[in-house]
Scaffold this motif. Structure first.
Motif, PDB file in Angstrom:
ATOM      1  N   ASP A  42      33.942  34.152 -13.475  1.00  0.00           N
ATOM      2  CA  ASP A  42      34.210  35.440 -12.833  1.00  0.00           C
ATOM      3  C   ASP A  42      33.776  36.579 -13.749  1.00  0.00           C
ATOM      4  O   ASP A  42      33.988  36.533 -14.956  1.00  0.00           O
ATOM      5  CB  ASP A  42      35.701  35.602 -12.521  1.00  0.00           C
ATOM      6  CG  ASP A  42      36.198  34.646 -11.448  1.00  0.00           C
ATOM      7  OD1 ASP A  42      35.371  33.907 -10.863  1.00  0.00           O
ATOM      8  OD2 ASP A  42      37.420  34.626 -11.215  1.00  0.00           O
ATOM      9  N   LYS A  43      33.193  37.590 -13.151  1.00  0.00           N
ATOM     10  CA  LYS A  43      32.812  38.780 -13.903  1.00  0.00           C
ATOM     11  C   LYS A  43      34.074  39.589 -14.205  1.00  0.00           C
ATOM     12  O   LYS A  43      34.958  39.711 -13.368  1.00  0.00           O
ATOM     13  CB  LYS A  43      31.848  39.658 -13.094  1.00  0.00           C
ATOM     14  CG  LYS A  43      30.531  38.977 -12.767  1.00  0.00           C
ATOM     15  CD  LYS A  43      29.549  39.177 -13.875  1.00  0.00           C
ATOM     16  CE  LYS A  43      28.197  38.623 -13.433  1.00  0.00           C
ATOM     17  NZ  LYS A  43      27.217  38.653 -14.467  1.00  0.00           N
ATOM     18  N   VAL A  44      34.128  40.137 -15.414  1.00  0.00           N
ATOM     19  CA  VAL A  44      35.259  40.978 -15.784  1.00  0.00           C
ATOM     20  C   VAL A  44      35.025  42.396 -15.283  1.00  0.00           C
ATOM     21  O   VAL A  44      33.894  42.784 -15.002  1.00  0.00           O
ATOM     22  CB  VAL A  44      35.492  40.977 -17.313  1.00  0.00           C
ATOM     23  CG1 VAL A  44      35.862  39.587 -17.794  1.00  0.00           C
ATOM     24  CG2 VAL A  44      34.295  41.518 -18.064  1.00  0.00           C
ATOM     25  N   GLU A  45      36.108  43.145 -15.196  1.00  0.00           N
ATOM     26  CA  GLU A  45      36.034  44.518 -14.700  1.00  0.00           C
ATOM     27  C   GLU A  45      35.238  45.426 -15.640  1.00  0.00           C
ATOM     28  O   GLU A  45      34.471  46.274 -15.207  1.00  0.00           O
ATOM     29  CB  GLU A  45      37.467  45.056 -14.540  1.00  0.00           C
ATOM     30  CG  GLU A  45      37.592  46.173 -13.560  1.00  0.00           C
ATOM     31  CD  GLU A  45      39.048  46.526 -13.333  1.00  0.00           C
ATOM     32  OE1 GLU A  45      39.448  47.635 -13.748  1.00  0.00           O
ATOM     33  OE2 GLU A  45      39.785  45.697 -12.747  1.00  0.00           O
ATOM     34  N   THR A  46      35.428  45.207 -16.944  1.00  0.00           N
ATOM     35  CA  THR A  46      34.771  46.058 -17.937  1.00  0.00           C
ATOM     36  C   THR A  46      34.035  45.189 -18.957  1.00  0.00           C
ATOM     37  O   THR A  46      34.645  44.714 -19.924  1.00  0.00           O
ATOM     38  CB  THR A  46      35.807  46.935 -18.673  1.00  0.00           C
ATOM     39  OG1 THR A  46      36.629  47.596 -17.713  1.00  0.00           O
ATOM     40  CG2 THR A  46      35.127  47.953 -19.562  1.00  0.00           C
ATOM     41  N   PRO A  47      32.730  44.961 -18.766  1.00  0.00           N
ATOM     42  CA  PRO A  47      31.970  44.189 -19.766  1.00  0.00           C
ATOM     43  C   PRO A  47      32.028  44.884 -21.118  1.00  0.00           C
ATOM     44  O   PRO A  47      32.203  46.105 -21.211  1.00  0.00           O
ATOM     45  CB  PRO A  47      30.545  44.193 -19.213  1.00  0.00           C
ATOM     46  CG  PRO A  47      30.700  44.451 -17.751  1.00  0.00           C
ATOM     47  CD  PRO A  47      31.905  45.351 -17.633  1.00  0.00           C
ATOM     48  N   PHE A  48      31.893  44.084 -22.182  1.00  0.00           N
ATOM     49  CA  PHE A  48      32.009  44.624 -23.547  1.00  0.00           C
ATOM     50  C   PHE A  48      31.076  43.849 -24.458  1.00  0.00           C
ATOM     51  O   PHE A  48      31.134  42.626 -24.526  1.00  0.00           O
ATOM     52  CB  PHE A  48      33.458  44.489 -24.016  1.00  0.00           C
ATOM     53  CG  PHE A  48      33.720  44.994 -25.400  1.00  0.00           C
ATOM     54  CD1 PHE A  48      33.711  46.358 -25.672  1.00  0.00           C
ATOM     55  CD2 PHE A  48      33.979  44.114 -26.438  1.00  0.00           C
ATOM     56  CE1 PHE A  48      33.969  46.827 -26.950  1.00  0.00           C
ATOM     57  CE2 PHE A  48      34.233  44.572 -27.717  1.00  0.00           C
ATOM     58  CZ  PHE A  48      34.229  45.931 -27.968  1.00  0.00           C
ATOM     59  N   MET A  49      30.194  44.556 -25.136  1.00  0.00           N
ATOM     60  CA  MET A  49      29.273  43.967 -26.104  1.00  0.00           C
ATOM     61  C   MET A  49      28.558  42.721 -25.560  1.00  0.00           C
ATOM     62  O   MET A  49      28.484  41.694 -26.224  1.00  0.00           O
ATOM     63  CB  MET A  49      30.017  43.630 -27.397  1.00  0.00           C
ATOM     64  CG  MET A  49      30.536  44.852 -28.127  1.00  0.00           C
ATOM     65  SD  MET A  49      31.485  44.488 -29.635  1.00  0.00           S
ATOM     66  CE  MET A  49      30.315  43.570 -30.590  1.00  0.00           C
ATOM     67  N   GLY A  50      28.068  42.802 -24.354  1.00  0.00           N
ATOM     68  CA  GLY A  50      27.330  41.696 -23.751  1.00  0.00           C
ATOM     69  C   GLY A  50      28.190  40.642 -23.083  1.00  0.00           C
ATOM     70  O   GLY A  50      27.660  39.728 -22.445  1.00  0.00           O
ATOM     71  N   MET A  51      29.499  40.743 -23.219  1.00  0.00           N
ATOM     72  CA  MET A  51      30.394  39.777 -22.576  1.00  0.00           C
ATOM     73  C   MET A  51      30.696  40.265 -21.163  1.00  0.00           C
ATOM     74  O   MET A  51      31.163  41.388 -20.993  1.00  0.00           O
ATOM     75  CB  MET A  51      31.687  39.623 -23.382  1.00  0.00           C
ATOM     76  CG  MET A  51      31.474  39.075 -24.771  1.00  0.00           C
ATOM     77  SD  MET A  51      32.980  39.014 -25.761  1.00  0.00           S
ATOM     78  CE  MET A  51      33.211  40.747 -26.176  1.00  0.00           C
ATOM     79  N   GLU A  52      30.404  39.404 -20.197  1.00  0.00           N
ATOM     80  CA  GLU A  52      30.576  39.795 -18.797  1.00  0.00           C
ATOM     81  C   GLU A  52      31.523  38.907 -18.005  1.00  0.00           C
ATOM     82  O   GLU A  52      31.996  39.297 -16.959  1.00  0.00           O
ATOM     83  CB  GLU A  52      29.218  39.800 -18.098  1.00  0.00           C
ATOM     84  CG  GLU A  52      28.248  40.800 -18.686  1.00  0.00           C
ATOM     85  CD  GLU A  52      26.898  40.787 -17.981  1.00  0.00           C
ATOM     86  OE1 GLU A  52      26.658  39.893 -17.137  1.00  0.00           O
ATOM     87  OE2 GLU A  52      26.097  41.680 -18.279  1.00  0.00           O
ATOM     88  N   THR A  53      31.773  37.688 -18.518  1.00  0.00           N
ATOM     89  CA  THR A  53      32.632  36.749 -17.795  1.00  0.00           C
ATOM     90  C   THR A  53      33.826  36.355 -18.660  1.00  0.00           C
ATOM     91  O   THR A  53      33.817  36.547 -19.889  1.00  0.00           O
ATOM     92  CB  THR A  53      31.861  35.466 -17.413  1.00  0.00           C
ATOM     93  OG1 THR A  53      31.507  34.770 -18.620  1.00  0.00           O
ATOM     94  CG2 THR A  53      30.626  35.767 -16.580  1.00  0.00           C
TER      95      THR A  53
END
Length: 151
Positions: free
Chosen positions: A110-121
């Motif tokens: 699942d994709k997260v609400e707020t990606p951070f430093m290239g992290m999306e899931t």
């Protein structure tokens, strides 16, 4: 159990083994050349994992002051107020592991609400938590050897 969960269990187990038998006084020694202590590393690993996976402080699983005590750029020489003991941190690390292991594997992609430093899931964040924790285990191990060799 997924490979990722197995890795997380092994990593957290290795973290806790690294501090077995160490006195609180030992964990508060800051060796020359290091910015922090073993005590700080434990709180930092806990705090970063909480933020990445549960959105602390909104999670209400850790006290509000943990970000100030253990967040990026913090250091023990700046500590004021209520600092958790090593025993408290160990208990919280175990409780946190149980909460992380309870994250349903079907949500990993699942994709997260707020990606951070290239992290999306969710999987990206769990993988980064494992990598981050292993880095700090290495730092703690080096500190432990240095402290032991100077005594």
């Amino acid at each position: 159990m997924s490979y990722l969960k197995k890795q997380l269990k092994v990593t957290r187990s290795n973290l806790l083994k690294e501090i077995e038998g160490l006195s609180p006084e030992f964990t508060d020694i800051q060796p020359t050349g290091f910015n922090n202590t073993i005590h700080w590393h434990l709180g930092h690993v806990l705090t970063v994992a909480e933020k990445f996976l549960f959105g602390s402080p909104k999670s209400n699983n850790l006290p509000d002051n943990y970000g100030q005590l253990f967040g990026y750029g913090s250091k023990p020489s700046d500590w004021t107020g209520d600092v958790p003991s090593i025993e408290t941190l160990k208990q919280q690390l175990q409780e946190q592991l149980d909460r992380i292991l309870a994250i349903p594997e079907e949500t990993y992609h699942d994709k997260v609400e707020t990606p951070f430093m290239g992290m999306e899931t969710v999987e990206d964040f769990i993988s980064t938590v494992i990598l981050h924790e292993t880095n700090h285990i290495g730092q703690m191990h080096a500190m432990k050897l240095l402290i032991q060799s100077s005594n």
